[in-house]
Design an enzyme around this catalytic site. Structure first.
Site, mmCIF file in Angstrom:
data_model
loop_
_atom_site.group_PDB
_atom_site.id
_atom_site.type_symbol
_atom_site.label_atom_id
_atom_site.label_comp_id
_atom_site.label_asym_id
_atom_site.label_seq_id
_atom_site.Cartn_x
_atom_site.Cartn_y
_atom_site.Cartn_z
ATOM 1 N N HIS A 291 -10.060 -10.059 -4.653
ATOM 2 C CA HIS A 291 -11.190 -10.623 -3.924
ATOM 3 C C HIS A 291 -12.427 -10.617 -4.816
ATOM 4 O O HIS A 291 -12.540 -9.822 -5.751
ATOM 5 C CB HIS A 291 -11.510 -9.795 -2.675
ATOM 6 C CG HIS A 291 -10.353 -9.596 -1.742
ATOM 7 N ND1 HIS A 291 -9.664 -10.635 -1.164
ATOM 8 C CD2 HIS A 291 -9.781 -8.459 -1.276
ATOM 9 C CE1 HIS A 291 -8.715 -10.150 -0.374
ATOM 10 N NE2 HIS A 291 -8.766 -8.836 -0.434
ATOM 11 N N SER B 138 -10.173 -1.404 5.391
ATOM 12 C CA SER B 138 -9.538 -2.397 4.529
ATOM 13 C C SER B 138 -10.147 -2.400 3.134
ATOM 14 O O SER B 138 -11.192 -1.795 2.866
ATOM 15 C CB SER B 138 -9.683 -3.791 5.142
ATOM 16 O OG SER B 138 -11.037 -4.227 5.040
ATOM 17 N N CYS B 139 -9.504 -3.128 2.240
ATOM 18 C CA CYS B 139 -9.977 -3.223 0.854
ATOM 19 C C CYS B 139 -11.403 -3.756 0.789
ATOM 20 O O CYS B 139 -12.265 -3.177 0.112
ATOM 21 C CB CYS B 139 -9.031 -4.102 0.044
ATOM 22 S SG CYS B 139 -8.650 -5.699 0.800
ATOM 23 N N ASN B 140 -11.678 -4.850 1.480
ATOM 24 C CA ASN B 140 -13.009 -5.442 1.440
ATOM 25 C C ASN B 140 -14.049 -4.533 2.080
ATOM 26 O O ASN B 140 -15.176 -4.420 1.589
ATOM 27 C CB ASN B 140 -13.002 -6.803 2.136
ATOM 28 C CG ASN B 140 -12.363 -7.879 1.286
ATOM 29 O OD1 ASN B 140 -12.673 -8.017 0.115
ATOM 30 N ND2 ASN B 140 -11.475 -8.647 1.875
ATOM 31 N N ILE C 41 0.828 -1.198 0.000
ATOM 32 C CA ILE C 41 0.000 0.000 0.000
ATOM 33 C C ILE C 41 0.870 1.258 0.000
ATOM 34 O O ILE C 41 0.598 2.217 -0.736
ATOM 35 C CB ILE C 41 -0.944 0.012 1.218
ATOM 36 C CG1 ILE C 41 -1.844 -1.227 1.199
ATOM 37 C CG2 ILE C 41 -1.788 1.287 1.235
ATOM 38 C CD1 ILE C 41 -2.723 -1.337 -0.019
ATOM 39 N N GLY D 72 -5.664 -2.513 8.689
ATOM 40 C CA GLY D 72 -5.183 -3.573 9.567
ATOM 41 C C GLY D 72 -5.249 -3.212 11.035
ATOM 42 O O GLY D 72 -5.190 -4.092 11.903
ATOM 43 N N ARG E 229 -8.654 -13.408 -1.591
ATOM 44 C CA ARG E 229 -7.382 -13.913 -2.107
ATOM 45 C C ARG E 229 -6.523 -14.390 -0.930
ATOM 46 O O ARG E 229 -6.639 -13.906 0.193
ATOM 47 C CB ARG E 229 -6.677 -12.837 -2.931
ATOM 48 C CG ARG E 229 -6.371 -11.538 -2.160
ATOM 49 C CD ARG E 229 -4.997 -11.546 -1.560
ATOM 50 N NE ARG E 229 -4.716 -10.345 -0.825
ATOM 51 C CZ ARG E 229 -4.832 -10.219 0.499
ATOM 52 N NH1 ARG E 229 -5.313 -11.219 1.212
ATOM 53 N NH2 ARG E 229 -4.479 -9.111 1.107
ATOM 54 N N GLY F 207 -18.112 -6.951 7.964
ATOM 55 C CA GLY F 207 -19.414 -6.349 8.231
ATOM 56 C C GLY F 207 -19.389 -5.398 9.413
ATOM 57 O O GLY F 207 -19.767 -4.215 9.286
#
Length: 360
Positions: free
Chosen positions: A224, A143-145, A16, A114, A172, A199
């Protein structure tokens, strides 16, 4: 009178950090003062070719750089004394340990997903809550998700269509560059708890979201893949839902007729579009697959875990700095500098959306 650019430093030049550093350099209103790290290998040697000053992130790293014959511009304290905002992209839990140092210096700082929400007390996705970060000392880019989750659900919420959301995430296994060091083969690993952490994390950005996620780690490293089932507030047709997603410049709608039917094909498109490192900054959502049955909605999309949080981090820098109070203007500036064009050629003929944010 010329306004001095926001002076930015990046601590941690990994997956990142290196992307954030390049994105900062691309902005007209920011200046990358330097990068701090501990690695003496190829990862930081690239900085020499980019003319970016390298600082040692720890006293031990300073000794290691000297032993390796590497030139540095000083230690982390030297770098912190020259900047307005520090973006900490160090590994999980390392960043949390740096926070007290930043606070003691009165520095504005940004952490990545993180770390826990409680470390900064604020979590950030530009289209959802830019305004709440304006002038703060710190925020955390989720985070990305979680970023993808908030982007898509926020688009539905703005359109008055979102009641509750349930998602299954195929994650991933590891970052591509270190897949030779670990990861999984010939198996799938479900996260041991429902909901998975994404979530609840999304609710740190928007507490009103009714969202539950489940996740499974898959033996691939490209990106992902999310599948979502949405209970809408009312019946709606497919085009109305697609219009809701079109309201975001950071959601890319893809059509199967263009051959973008798998993760690797989308990444190849990014390479052909000359995106740095083939990065996909948008949520890439399959519009043909999207299905509406009364007040139920079903769709799937791709998340580039290495890239999606980078434009969010740039917007977070502006928010903390406080000179830019419009989320819309910040998103527009970031998208323009990073080549985020909204539709590319994928939905030719549809208007490019106006980025969402504070409309002032």
């Amino acid at each position: 009178m010329m306004i001095r650019p926001i002076r930015v430093a990046v601590n941690g030049y990994g997956v990142i950090g290196k992307r954030v550093a390049d994105a900062v350099k691309a902005q007209n209103d920011m200046a990358l003062i330097g990068v701090a790290d501990v690695a003496t290998d190829w990862r930081t040697r690239v900085l020499e070719t980019k003319g970016v000053p390298l600082f040692a992130a720890t006293p031990q790293a300073l000794d290691a750089f000297r032993a390796a014959g590497r030139q540095t511009a000083g230690g982390l304290d030297d770098l912190l004394g020259e900047v307005d905002v520090i973006v900490d992209c160090t590994p999980k839990r390392v960043a949390a340990g740096n926070v007290e140092h930043y606070r003691d210096r009165g520095l504005k700082f940004i952490l990545q997903g993180g770390e826990k929400h409680a470390v900064t007390g604020h979590s950030f996705v530009a289209e959802a809550n830019f305004e709440t970060a304006i002038g703060r000392q710190a925020t955390r880019v989720v985070s990305c998700n979680t970023t993808a989750t908030v982007r898509t659900l926020s688009a539905l919420k703005r359109a008055g269509l979102l009641q509750r959301a349930r998602g299954t995430l195929l994650r991933r296994a590891t970052d591509p560059w270190e897949s030779h060091q670990g990861g999984i083969m010939n198996t799938l690993v479900p996260e041991p708890e429902i909901p998975s952490h994404q979530g609840p994390d999304a609710r740190t950005v928007d507490p009103d979201l009714d969202v539950v996620t489940m996740a499974v780690k898959a033996p691939e490293t490209i990106a992902h893949l999310h599948y979502w089932t949405i209970q809408m507030t009312r019946p709606a047709d497919k085009e109305e839902v697609l219009d809701a997603f079109r309201s975001s410049s950071r959601i890319l709608l893809m059509k199967n007729e263009h051959g973008l039917d798998a993760l690797n094909a989308v990444k190849e498109l990014m390479a052909d579009q000359s995106r740095p490192r083939s990065d996909l900054y948008e949520v890439a959502l399959w519009s043909d697959m999207l299905t509406v049955q009364g007040d139920e909605l079903f769709y799937a999309y791709m998340v580039d875990n290495q890239a999606i949080v980078v434009p969010e981090t740039i917007d977070a820098i502006r928010a903390l700095d406080g000179r830019e109070t419009s989320g819309r203007r910040s998103i527009t500036a970031t998208d323009l500098a990073m080549g985020i064009e909204g539709r590319l050629f994928v939905e030719a003929g549809t208007p490019t959306p106006s980025p969402i944010g504070n409309q002032t």
